[in-house]
Design an enzyme around this catalytic site. Structure first.
Site, short mmCIF file in Angstrom:
data_model
loop_
_atom_site.label_atom_id
_atom_site.label_comp_id
_atom_site.label_asym_id
_atom_site.label_seq_id
_atom_site.Cartn_x
_atom_site.Cartn_y
_atom_site.Cartn_z
N HIS A 20 0.86 -1.28 0.06
CA HIS A 20 0.12 -0.13 0.01
C HIS A 20 0.81 1.29 0.02
O HIS A 20 0.49 2.11 -0.70
CB HIS A 20 -0.78 0.09 1.18
CG HIS A 20 -1.98 -1.04 1.56
ND1 HIS A 20 -2.23 -1.69 2.47
CD2 HIS A 20 -2.91 -1.22 0.40
CE1 HIS A 20 -3.15 -2.64 2.39
NE2 HIS A 20 -3.36 -2.49 1.08
N LYS A 44 -15.83 -8.16 3.98
CA LYS A 44 -14.52 -8.34 4.76
C LYS A 44 -14.95 -7.91 6.34
O LYS A 44 -15.62 -7.03 6.44
CB LYS A 44 -13.42 -7.57 4.46
CG LYS A 44 -12.75 -8.03 3.09
CD LYS A 44 -11.67 -7.23 2.94
CE LYS A 44 -11.06 -7.49 1.63
NZ LYS A 44 -10.00 -6.53 1.23
N ARG A 93 -2.04 -6.05 -8.39
CA ARG A 93 -1.24 -7.32 -8.29
C ARG A 93 -1.32 -8.34 -9.46
O ARG A 93 -1.16 -8.01 -10.50
CB ARG A 93 -1.16 -7.94 -6.91
CG ARG A 93 -0.68 -6.85 -5.98
CD ARG A 93 -1.40 -7.51 -4.46
NE ARG A 93 -2.64 -7.52 -4.54
CZ ARG A 93 -3.47 -7.82 -3.30
NH1 ARG A 93 -2.77 -7.97 -2.13
NH2 ARG A 93 -4.53 -8.25 -3.50
N SER A 131 -2.94 -7.39 2.87
CA SER A 131 -3.18 -7.55 4.60
C SER A 131 -3.54 -8.93 4.79
O SER A 131 -3.26 -8.98 6.30
CB SER A 131 -4.32 -6.51 4.60
OG SER A 131 -4.00 -5.27 4.21
O1 PNS Z 1 -8.86 -2.81 0.22
P1 PNS Z 1 -10.26 -3.52 -0.39
O2 PNS Z 1 -10.85 -4.02 0.98
O3 PNS Z 1 -10.27 -4.27 -1.26
O4 PNS Z 1 -11.03 -2.28 -0.44
C1 PNS Z 1 -12.39 -2.19 -1.08
C2 PNS Z 1 -13.25 -0.71 -0.96
C3 PNS Z 1 -13.18 -0.78 0.61
C4 PNS Z 1 -12.34 0.07 -1.78
C5 PNS Z 1 -14.53 -1.08 -1.54
O5 PNS Z 1 -15.13 -2.15 -0.94
C6 PNS Z 1 -15.38 0.12 -1.56
O6 PNS Z 1 -15.19 1.06 -2.37
N1 PNS Z 1 -16.24 0.21 -0.41
C7 PNS Z 1 -16.86 1.56 -0.26
C8 PNS Z 1 -18.55 1.37 -0.82
C9 PNS Z 1 -18.62 1.42 -2.39
O7 PNS Z 1 -18.51 2.45 -2.74
N2 PNS Z 1 -18.99 0.45 -2.84
C10 PNS Z 1 -19.23 0.19 -4.19
C11 PNS Z 1 -18.01 -0.12 -5.03
S1 PNS Z 1 -18.39 -0.40 -6.60
#
Ligand code: PNS
Length: 164
Positions: A20, A44, A93, A131
């Protein structure tokens, strides 16, 4: 500042890894302001609290100019609009990341047409880093040196032991 170019780097950051941080450093020089946004991923259950995840990020990005750490509970597309951001930054990745990220990028653009997603390829040495891998190693008593910033190692190990 007028015409300030703001980007959002969203994620769970549970916890922040060297992968990150590599993306943060590289993206920070491309924009005037990079907001690292700790968000909720409905797929998650985080091990670290929102406050811990933000604290870890703040401590490791303190020296980086133009980088801010924030949290957001709602939709990323709405948050980006409120912050007047022109881009979402994501790290990629393996090919296995692509399908999910592609879907999110298209959904976010549909929700906020002014918003584009920019993908930065991981640095080769971070290909395997995540993570989840960090938590798994720490929970089983392995060394997370070289996976997370040195200054966080003690806190992460202590918390993963306490957390179970
Ligand atoms: O590190 P991660 O868990 O892969 O990040 C995913 C994250 C938190 C960026 C994604 O779940 C997200 O954007 N969550 C916020 C809610 C949202 O906007 N969801 C619609 C995405 S299309």
């Amino acid at each position: 500042m007028k015409n300030m170019r703001t980007a959002i780097y969203p994620g769970s950051f549970d916890p922040v890894t060297l992968g990150h941080l590599d993306i943060i450093r590289r993206a920070a020089v491309m924009f005037d302001r990079l907001i690292v946004a700790v968000m909720h991923n409905q797929n998650k259950t985080p091990m670290f609290t929102m406050e811990e995840r933000m604290d870890f990020l703040r401590r490791t990005t303190a020296g980086l100019s133009g980088v801010e750490v924030d949290s957001c509970g709602g939709l990323l597309a709405d948050y980006a609009a409120r912050k007047n951001a022109c881009a979402i930054v994501k790290g990629l990745r393996a090919v296995s990341d692509f399908e999910y990220e592609f879907q999110m990028a298209l959904a976010n653009r549909k929700l906020n047409p002014a918003l584009d997603t920019m993908f930065l390829m991981t640095s080769a040495e971070n290909m395997y880093l995540s993570s989840s891998v960090v938590k798994d190693i720490a929970v089983h008593g392995g060394s997370i040196a070289g996976f997370v910033p040195d200054e966080l190692m003690e806190d992460i190990v202590r918390r993963t032991k306490k957390g179970g």
